[in-house]
Design a protein around this motif. Sequence first.
Motif, short mmCIF file in Angstrom:
data_model
loop_
_atom_site.label_atom_id
_atom_site.label_comp_id
_atom_site.label_asym_id
_atom_site.label_seq_id
_atom_site.Cartn_x
_atom_site.Cartn_y
_atom_site.Cartn_z
N ILE A 17 15.98 -29.29 -22.91
CA ILE A 17 16.57 -27.97 -21.58
C ILE A 17 16.24 -28.74 -20.69
O ILE A 17 17.06 -28.26 -18.91
N GLY A 18 15.49 -29.86 -20.23
CA GLY A 18 15.54 -30.24 -19.18
C GLY A 18 16.92 -30.76 -18.66
O GLY A 18 17.33 -30.43 -17.00
N TYR A 19 17.65 -31.29 -19.28
CA TYR A 19 19.03 -32.28 -18.90
C TYR A 19 19.75 -30.74 -18.09
O TYR A 19 20.58 -31.00 -17.46
N ILE A 20 19.79 -29.50 -19.02
CA ILE A 20 20.60 -28.58 -18.82
C ILE A 20 20.20 -28.20 -17.50
O ILE A 20 21.09 -27.67 -17.40
N ALA A 21 19.08 -27.73 -17.47
CA ALA A 21 18.42 -27.13 -15.88
C ALA A 21 19.44 -28.20 -14.97
O ALA A 21 19.45 -27.48 -13.75
N ARG A 22 18.77 -29.52 -15.03
CA ARG A 22 19.09 -30.52 -13.97
C ARG A 22 20.81 -29.89 -13.73
O ARG A 22 21.30 -30.26 -12.33
N PHE A 23 21.24 -29.88 -15.25
CA PHE A 23 22.88 -30.14 -14.81
C PHE A 23 22.96 -28.52 -14.06
O PHE A 23 23.76 -28.63 -13.04
N ILE A 24 22.51 -27.61 -14.28
CA ILE A 24 22.71 -25.58 -13.42
C ILE A 24 22.61 -25.97 -11.86
O ILE A 24 23.22 -25.70 -11.42
N CYS A 25 21.50 -26.83 -11.71
CA CYS A 25 20.75 -26.53 -10.82
C CYS A 25 22.07 -27.63 -9.57
O CYS A 25 22.70 -27.16 -8.84
N ALA A 26 22.41 -29.18 -10.01
CA ALA A 26 23.01 -30.21 -9.76
C ALA A 26 25.26 -28.56 -9.41
O ALA A 26 25.64 -28.78 -8.54
N LEU A 27 25.35 -27.76 -10.57
CA LEU A 27 26.21 -26.80 -10.42
C LEU A 27 26.02 -25.83 -9.52
O LEU A 27 26.98 -25.82 -8.56
N ALA A 32 28.42 -25.88 -6.17
CA ALA A 32 28.64 -24.46 -5.31
C ALA A 32 27.97 -24.10 -4.01
O ALA A 32 29.44 -24.05 -3.50
N ILE A 33 27.36 -24.78 -3.82
CA ILE A 33 26.72 -23.98 -1.78
C ILE A 33 27.52 -24.93 -1.24
O ILE A 33 28.13 -24.63 -0.33
N ALA A 34 27.68 -26.08 -1.52
CA ALA A 34 28.55 -26.94 -0.61
C ALA A 34 29.98 -26.56 -0.68
O ALA A 34 30.51 -26.41 0.97
N ALA A 35 30.91 -26.46 -1.70
CA ALA A 35 31.97 -25.97 -1.85
C ALA A 35 32.64 -24.66 -1.14
O ALA A 35 33.30 -24.77 0.05
N VAL A 36 31.28 -24.04 -1.31
CA VAL A 36 31.80 -22.76 -0.44
C VAL A 36 31.45 -22.94 1.52
O VAL A 36 31.94 -22.27 2.00
N VAL A 37 30.29 -23.92 1.58
CA VAL A 37 30.01 -23.27 3.00
C VAL A 37 30.99 -25.14 3.82
O VAL A 37 31.50 -24.86 4.66
N THR A 38 31.61 -25.41 3.31
CA THR A 38 33.26 -26.16 3.73
C THR A 38 33.85 -25.76 3.59
O THR A 38 35.07 -25.70 4.56
N GLY A 39 34.01 -25.11 2.74
CA GLY A 39 35.21 -23.68 2.84
C GLY A 39 34.98 -22.69 3.97
O GLY A 39 36.41 -22.56 4.69
N CYS A 40 34.17 -22.13 4.10
CA CYS A 40 33.99 -21.35 5.50
C CYS A 40 34.47 -22.21 6.26
O CYS A 40 35.09 -21.78 7.79
N THR A 41 33.93 -23.09 6.78
CA THR A 41 34.15 -23.99 7.85
C THR A 41 35.88 -24.23 7.91
O THR A 41 36.01 -23.54 8.97
N HIS A 42 36.08 -25.02 7.35
CA HIS A 42 37.18 -24.94 6.94
C HIS A 42 38.45 -24.27 7.49
O HIS A 42 38.96 -24.12 8.31
N SER A 43 37.80 -22.31 7.00
CA SER A 43 38.56 -21.17 7.08
C SER A 43 38.34 -21.04 8.18
O SER A 43 39.27 -20.41 9.77
N THR A 44 37.12 -20.96 9.10
CA THR A 44 37.49 -20.66 10.36
C THR A 44 37.81 -21.25 11.44
O THR A 44 38.44 -21.19 12.17
N HIS A 45 37.48 -23.23 11.26
CA HIS A 45 38.33 -24.11 11.65
C HIS A 45 40.51 -23.10 11.83
O HIS A 45 41.19 -23.33 12.70
N VAL A 46 40.62 -23.24 10.66
CA VAL A 46 41.83 -23.35 10.95
C VAL A 46 42.50 -21.47 12.08
O VAL A 46 43.38 -21.34 12.32
N ARG A 47 41.63 -20.45 11.61
CA ARG A 47 41.44 -19.25 11.42
C ARG A 47 41.59 -19.28 13.69
O ARG A 47 42.35 -19.08 14.72
N ALA A 48 40.93 -20.44 13.93
CA ALA A 48 40.79 -20.63 15.80
C ALA A 48 41.65 -21.52 15.79
O ALA A 48 42.65 -21.16 17.26
N VAL A 49 42.71 -22.42 15.55
CA VAL A 49 43.95 -22.98 16.16
C VAL A 49 45.10 -21.89 15.91
O VAL A 49 45.22 -21.94 16.43
N ASN A 50 44.60 -21.23 15.03
CA ASN A 50 45.78 -20.14 14.74
C ASN A 50 45.90 -19.00 16.35
O ASN A 50 46.80 -18.59 15.96
#
Lengths: 135, 67
Positions: free
Chosen positions: A2-12, A16-34
């Motif tokens: 169960i510990g392994y599963i909990a760690r796996f979920i935490c990593a996920l 997900a948070i890192a992907a959302v933050v990166t995506g938002c930053t990229h979109s902000t730059h794209v909008r600024a360029v346009n």
Amino acid sequence: MIGYIARFICALVVWAIAAVVTGCTHSTHVRAVNTAAAALETTAEAIRVEVERRIPGDVEARQLYRQRMWPVVEALTAAYAAHDAWRVLVEQGASESAVLAAAARAREAFCELASVTRELAPRVPTEGLCWQVAP
Amino acid sequence: MTRVIIGLLTAAAGLARDIIGIWREETPTPRAANREPLEKIRGALGDDARDDGLAVMERNIIERSKR
């Protein structure tokens, strides 16, 4: 186990948070360029209209007008080049610091263009050109 | 338990693929500014505008020195 599963979920969740933050930053730059591209196009078009309206027919006066307006063409060319460099970095997904540095250079070039245009072609509207680049 | 973990991994991979796919579709691409106005300005002023400007300056200097 169960510990392994909990760690796996935490990593996920972290991923997900890192992907959302990166995506938002990229979109902000794209909008600024346009947004900056649109501002640059509007200014360039206004300068074109002004130049075509004002360019004299007389050869001597035409040469003087060309000489007078040349800094505007140079500033416009520099603004296009700086915007292009910034756009390429955003497109390639370059590091945040590199993109911000390129954005700052583009902003500087846009401000120079606004300044030169105000001085040499005061009828061309340049309000906001200097501030539209900031991401 | 192994089957559960494999199932979770498969589901996570599928979810990640979907999220990245949606994100790529929805994110606009940075566009280059249209250079047509700049080309038209250069055309109106002439490609030799800088040379013309320098020529006028040079002529003015020569004329001033003659006086």
